[in-house]
Design a protein around this motif. Structure first.
Motif, PDB file in Angstrom:
ATOM      1  N   THR A  95       0.759  -1.266  -0.164  1.00 20.89           N
ATOM      2  CA  THR A  95      -0.016  -0.005  -0.125  1.00 20.89           C
ATOM      3  C   THR A  95       1.116   1.200   0.021  1.00 20.89           C
ATOM      4  OG1 THR A  95      -1.571  -1.147   1.259  1.00 20.89           O
ATOM      5  CG2 THR A  95      -1.925   1.081   1.160  1.00 20.89           C
ATOM      6  N   THR A  96       1.957   1.193   0.726  1.00 24.35           N
ATOM      7  CA  THR A  96       2.880   2.201   0.821  1.00 24.35           C
ATOM      8  C   THR A  96       3.591   2.675  -0.506  1.00 24.35           C
ATOM      9  OG1 THR A  96       3.349   1.962   3.215  1.00 24.35           O
ATOM     10  CG2 THR A  96       5.055   3.279   1.785  1.00 24.35           C
ATOM     11  N   ALA A 115       2.254   1.575  -3.457  1.00 22.05           N
ATOM     12  CA  ALA A 115       1.149   2.222  -4.237  1.00 22.05           C
ATOM     13  C   ALA A 115       0.780   3.760  -4.130  1.00 22.05           C
ATOM     14  CB  ALA A 115      -0.154   1.608  -4.027  1.00 22.05           C
ATOM     15  N   MET A 142      -3.190  -1.375  -5.214  1.00 24.00           N
ATOM     16  CA  MET A 142      -3.160  -1.915  -4.020  1.00 24.00           C
ATOM     17  C   MET A 142      -3.326  -3.565  -4.066  1.00 24.00           C
ATOM     18  SD  MET A 142      -4.901   0.769  -1.163  1.00 24.00           S
ATOM     19  CE  MET A 142      -6.315   1.107  -1.975  1.00 24.00           C
ATOM     20  N   TRP A 194      -0.168  -6.182  -3.723  1.00 26.77           N
ATOM     21  CA  TRP A 194      -0.336  -7.126  -2.585  1.00 26.77           C
ATOM     22  C   TRP A 194      -0.244  -8.549  -3.420  1.00 26.77           C
ATOM     23  CZ3 TRP A 194      -3.920 -10.912  -1.876  1.00 26.77           C
ATOM     24  CH2 TRP A 194      -3.639 -11.540  -0.543  1.00 26.77           C
ATOM     25  N   ILE A 222      -5.621   6.726  -1.595  1.00 30.89           N
ATOM     26  CA  ILE A 222      -4.538   5.623  -1.100  1.00 30.89           C
ATOM     27  C   ILE A 222      -4.410   5.983   0.173  1.00 30.89           C
ATOM     28  CG2 ILE A 222      -2.396   4.259  -1.444  1.00 30.89           C
ATOM     29  CD1 ILE A 222      -2.936   4.335  -4.242  1.00 30.89           C
ATOM     30  N   PHE A 232      -5.684   4.429   3.709  1.00 24.21           N
ATOM     31  CA  PHE A 232      -5.355   2.886   3.573  1.00 24.21           C
ATOM     32  C   PHE A 232      -3.934   2.635   4.256  1.00 24.21           C
ATOM     33  CE2 PHE A 232      -8.954   2.814   0.759  1.00 24.21           C
ATOM     34  CZ  PHE A 232      -9.658   1.960   1.181  1.00 24.21           C
ATOM     35  N   MET A 233      -3.015   3.610   3.729  1.00 24.88           N
ATOM     36  CA  MET A 233      -1.494   3.516   3.807  1.00 24.88           C
ATOM     37  C   MET A 233      -1.355   3.876   5.193  1.00 24.88           C
ATOM     38  SD  MET A 233       1.626   5.599   2.655  1.00 24.88           S
ATOM     39  CE  MET A 233       1.025   7.214   3.557  1.00 24.88           C
ATOM     40  N   ASP A 262      -0.127   0.283   6.865  1.00 27.98           N
ATOM     41  CA  ASP A 262       1.117   0.319   6.796  1.00 27.98           C
ATOM     42  C   ASP A 262       1.866   0.874   8.072  1.00 27.98           C
ATOM     43  OD1 ASP A 262       0.920  -1.386   4.808  1.00 27.98           O
ATOM     44  OD2 ASP A 262       1.550   0.136   3.336  1.00 27.98           O
TER      45      ASP A 262
END
Length: 307
Positions: free
Chosen positions: A38-39, A41, A86, A90, A200, A203-204, A208
């Motif tokens: 995620t990071t 992305a 993402m 993954w 994003i 989510f990051m 993360d």
């Protein structure tokens, strides 16, 4: 309206995008050495925004100011970048690069099916369907059937990659409606990247917690910047220009040519040699592209006399 044709200039853009995005798989593998999916992305999107804004200002263009346009850009940013990136990043962290490239190559297949269902001017024809299947078969031959052995494990990772390709196909169809509106291709590309970074970000931060991560290795940063500048900032401008000119399903043919470009680069830059399976796979992909283009078969088909 008829199915959009692919001109010589469009084929040039497809080849250039294949060259750029063919190397993106390597950049992703570098970035994943230090960054969580995620990071990585988020970095791909966030690092691409400044050069895209500079290019936009240089060309004398501006991002839209109305709420409707930004709503459309947020939808496109989610469909074409935020969520598929993402998912695919993954997924690629759990499966082989070869299997990932095969799954990514299903994008044109979804594109032909969805464009036939939801557009009036990109209907599937027998030659297009045969062409897509030939191209997919060619990639499987090139990568090797050994990559398919991983299909029995990491099912969730494979589903994530496949769902990402479906989102790519939906986004290409949706993106064509935007690129043919008052927004130019570079405005659509910049707006998509900007909104994807915003989508994003939460989510990051939640998944993360980047402040807890050790400082990334230098090669991971190379991968992040490689994804951000050529593979995002420059490539998306070309991609939306291609969608505007040649149609959504034609633009997704890039996924077929990426493995061919990667092998040719290996031969030219690294002194590698062609294997038999690669020659056969490239031939199948070439036949598939000829079938999708349709002009050769149109010339060979007997013309009906007009009474």
């Amino acid at each position: 309206m008829t199915n959009p044709r692919i001109s010589g200039g469009d084929w040039g853009i497809i080849m250039l995008l294949s060259l750029i995005w063919g190397g993106a798989f390597f950049m992703i593998s570098l970035g994943l050495r230090s960054f969580p999916p995620t990071t990585l992305a988020f970095l791909r999107m966030a690092l691409a925004v400044p050069p895209m804004l500079i290019a936009l200002a240089y060309l004398g263009q501006k991002l839209p100011t109305d709420r409707r346009s930004w709503g459309q850009l947020f939808v496109l940013g989610g469909l074409n970048a935020a969520f598929p990136f993402m998912l695919f990043f993954w997924g690629q962290s759990h499966i082989s690069t070869g299997l990932g490239s095969i799954l990514n190559a299903t994008t044109p297949l979804w594109g032909v099916v969805l464009a036939h269902m939801f557009t009036q001017h990109e209907k599937a024809t027998p030659s297009r369907i045969v062409g897509v299947l030939l191209g997919l078969a060619g990639i499987i031959v090139m990568v090797g059937t050994g990559a398919l052995k991983g299909m029995t494990s990491d099912v969730l990772a494979q589903i994530a990659c496949l769902f990402a390709t479906v989102l790519y196909a939906v986004a290409a169809i949706y993106g064509r409606t935007l690129s043919q509106s008052t927004m130019t291709p570079i405005v659509v590309a910049t707006g998509q990247v900007f909104t994807a970074a915003i989508l994003i970000l939460p989510f990051m931060l939640i998944i993360d917690q980047p402040w807890t991560l050790p400082f990334a290795r230098w090669d991971a940063w190379v991968g992040a910047f490689g994804l951000a500048i050529p593979s995002t900032a420059f490539a998306y401008f070309l991609y939306f220009r291609l969608i505007d000119r040649a149609g959504a399903s034609n633009a997704m043919l890039v996924a077929f040519i990426q493995p061919v470009v990667a092998i040719i680069l290996g031969v030219l830059a690294l002194g590698e040699s062609f294997a038999t399976k690669e020659v056969i796979g490239a031939a199948l992909i070439g036949l598939g592209l000829v079938a999708i283009d349709g002009r050769v078969f149109a010339k060979l088909a007997p013309r009906r006399s007009v009474p």
